[in-house]
Write an enzyme that holds these catalytic residues in place. Sequence first.
Site, mmCIF file in Angstrom:
data_model
loop_
_atom_site.group_PDB
_atom_site.id
_atom_site.type_symbol
_atom_site.label_atom_id
_atom_site.label_comp_id
_atom_site.label_asym_id
_atom_site.label_seq_id
_atom_site.Cartn_x
_atom_site.Cartn_y
_atom_site.Cartn_z
ATOM 1 N N CYS B 333 0.844 -1.197 0.000
ATOM 2 C CA CYS B 333 0.000 0.000 0.000
ATOM 3 C C CYS B 333 0.886 1.257 0.000
ATOM 4 O O CYS B 333 0.599 2.229 -0.707
ATOM 5 C CB CYS B 333 -0.913 -0.009 1.223
ATOM 6 S SG CYS B 333 -1.917 1.454 1.407
ATOM 7 N N TRP B 336 2.502 1.632 -3.392
ATOM 8 C CA TRP B 336 1.490 1.995 -4.400
ATOM 9 C C TRP B 336 1.496 3.507 -4.627
ATOM 10 O O TRP B 336 1.276 3.988 -5.745
ATOM 11 C CB TRP B 336 0.098 1.546 -3.919
ATOM 12 C CG TRP B 336 -1.025 2.008 -4.819
ATOM 13 C CD1 TRP B 336 -1.514 1.351 -5.918
ATOM 14 C CD2 TRP B 336 -1.801 3.215 -4.697
ATOM 15 N NE1 TRP B 336 -2.535 2.083 -6.481
ATOM 16 C CE2 TRP B 336 -2.730 3.230 -5.755
ATOM 17 C CE3 TRP B 336 -1.791 4.280 -3.805
ATOM 18 C CZ2 TRP B 336 -3.646 4.260 -5.933
ATOM 19 C CZ3 TRP B 336 -2.703 5.318 -3.980
ATOM 20 C CH2 TRP B 336 -3.615 5.298 -5.032
ATOM 21 N N HIS B 337 1.811 4.260 -3.568
ATOM 22 C CA HIS B 337 1.772 5.715 -3.687
ATOM 23 C C HIS B 337 2.920 6.256 -4.537
ATOM 24 O O HIS B 337 2.823 7.363 -5.066
ATOM 25 C CB HIS B 337 1.827 6.368 -2.298
ATOM 26 C CG HIS B 337 0.560 6.189 -1.516
ATOM 27 N ND1 HIS B 337 0.324 5.076 -0.737
ATOM 28 C CD2 HIS B 337 -0.538 6.960 -1.405
ATOM 29 C CE1 HIS B 337 -0.876 5.199 -0.179
ATOM 30 N NE2 HIS B 337 -1.415 6.320 -0.568
ATOM 31 N N GLY B 338 3.999 5.523 -4.661
ATOM 32 C CA GLY B 338 5.098 6.013 -5.472
ATOM 33 C C GLY B 338 6.322 5.127 -5.356
ATOM 34 O O GLY B 338 6.470 4.369 -4.404
ATOM 35 N N PHE B 505 0.278 10.087 -8.130
ATOM 36 C CA PHE B 505 0.198 8.657 -7.829
ATOM 37 C C PHE B 505 -0.473 7.901 -8.969
ATOM 38 O O PHE B 505 -0.585 6.723 -8.924
ATOM 39 C CB PHE B 505 -0.568 8.425 -6.521
ATOM 40 C CG PHE B 505 0.030 9.183 -5.367
ATOM 41 C CD1 PHE B 505 1.399 9.347 -5.272
ATOM 42 C CD2 PHE B 505 -0.770 9.765 -4.412
ATOM 43 C CE1 PHE B 505 1.954 10.065 -4.227
ATOM 44 C CE2 PHE B 505 -0.224 10.474 -3.359
ATOM 45 C CZ PHE B 505 1.137 10.634 -3.268
#
Lengths: 79, 505
Positions: B333, B336-338, B505
């Site tokens: 998770c 996933w943001h970067g 993102f």
Amino acid sequence: MTDRLIDLFANVLNVPASELNEDSSPANTPAWDSLATINLVLAIEQEFKVKLRTQQIMSMSTIALARATLIKLGAAGLA
Amino acid sequence: MVFTSPIFLFFFLPLVLAGSWLIHPRLLNSFLLLASVVFYAWGGAEHVPLLVALVVANWLVGLALEWLEERERYQLKDVVYFACIAGNVACLVYFKYVNFIFDNINLLLSPAGFTLPHMAQLLLPLGISFFTFHLLSYVIDIYRGAARAQRNPIDFGLYICFFPQLIAGPIIRYHDIEEQLTQRRVDLEKFSSGAERFIVGLGKKVLLANPFGQMVDQIFALSAADLGTGTAWLGICGYALQLYFDFSGYSDMAIGLGRMFGFEYLENFNYPFISRSIHEFWQRWHISLSNWFRDYFYMPMVMTFARRAQLRNPGVRRKFDDRPLLALVFFVCGIWHGASWNFAIFGILHGFFLVLERGALGRFLKAKPAVISHVYVFFVIMIAWVFFRCETLQAALGYLSAMAGLGGANAADFPIAAFADHRILLLTPLALLAITPLFSRITRDWRARAGQAFGQVAAVGEAGQSGVLETGLIVVRPVLQAVILLLACAYIAGQTYNPFLYFRF
């Protein structure tokens, strides 16, 4: 008379059976979180000798719906 | 094109709304899909072919999965399904993570004289993390039998590409919206509540997130030596407010826009700052992302491992220990943001405290007064957000040392007053009010829907609402919303600072 399914839920969720009813759901039962759902599935499969599919697990959002699914799968002593 | 740009507010949106009212209902979805592609192309036309190719490929796979299921060819169905999942994930990894992966491999292998190329020209397609998760949701829902394969490619294309949710969510699970693609209605009540919601989101973004963002950018531009403890805390608290108003404002606008076109999206935020645990925080922050990870990643993975554990010990009923998998979910998770270790650490930190909350920490927090839980959550999320905000690990550690009182050799040159100007002082009480459920009174409808929409998340702030107060709000609310709209438009006309944090993102 005790109910097998309610007893199983009470045991897994660690709450008194008297606090549960057919409408019990994750929304009104704090102990029923994602992990509890997994543990409920494992216990149900073992107790009632059934194998639940992902879609059936996702649709069991109340004890009544779990009961209906199990009856459909031919589990005995639940009607 | 962003929702707060003049071109969107004064040209694109009115035109698409007018078109949607005038066009024949049978052509409505085609029109909205076309408008959505134009919206996407405005921000990056070079990636439109990729988006179209992914939509067509996943639509065909959906049909194939259902066809194979009907003919009971389960093995081939599994092959097609896993190939499709792998293809979607590979596409995301290629565009978003390949340089990060190559750079880390190079770090390990460079002593041996071996290096992989750095793909400098690789542009990140706008919204790829969001539309990939939409595509995965569709394919997984069809595979599981949670939804029927969509026969109409236009309707499927609209699910993936509809402009309110295409670039930064909310992430809508296919089974939640399947019916609405073909059966939805817009009446005056629904349209006006959508418009009101959009205005509230616009106000959050433009009038609150942007001013805090300007202050935060100035503070985070300082080196650790220039950062006093107070300034560092001001910066990270300001960032927390900026991030919340930026993203929840965007979500409000997306939900409002959806309603204006007849769609009902689930809520994405539910006052995360009132949380008493990290577990509760993730039930209130970016809810659509947490739901996605729970339904499509955590549950199947935990189910698989739990069944294996049970097979190893048949007859023994044990409760499954999900803590390692929970930590893994939050690592993913985070990333996933970067593509950076800072995002990974952000996820790891949240996962670490979630794991602790499964045990003694959770019991401790439950037994203690609420204020202790709130203080605990405050410190964890602020520390984690330092990693989220800083671009390098070194910068994050320097910032944290300043927060701990270990930096700030030159802090006297950069006092708090230099950053917390009169505008910030004026906005802070308003912002603190807006992060509590009191704010919901302005957005007329969504509290009433919250109970149904969230399922597990209980509605708050309903009790004790007097008739007089409610009557007063009916009068005050439209006036307040008109003021928000006017101020926001004035700000947009006069300012150039208008970033959307979640677009990257």
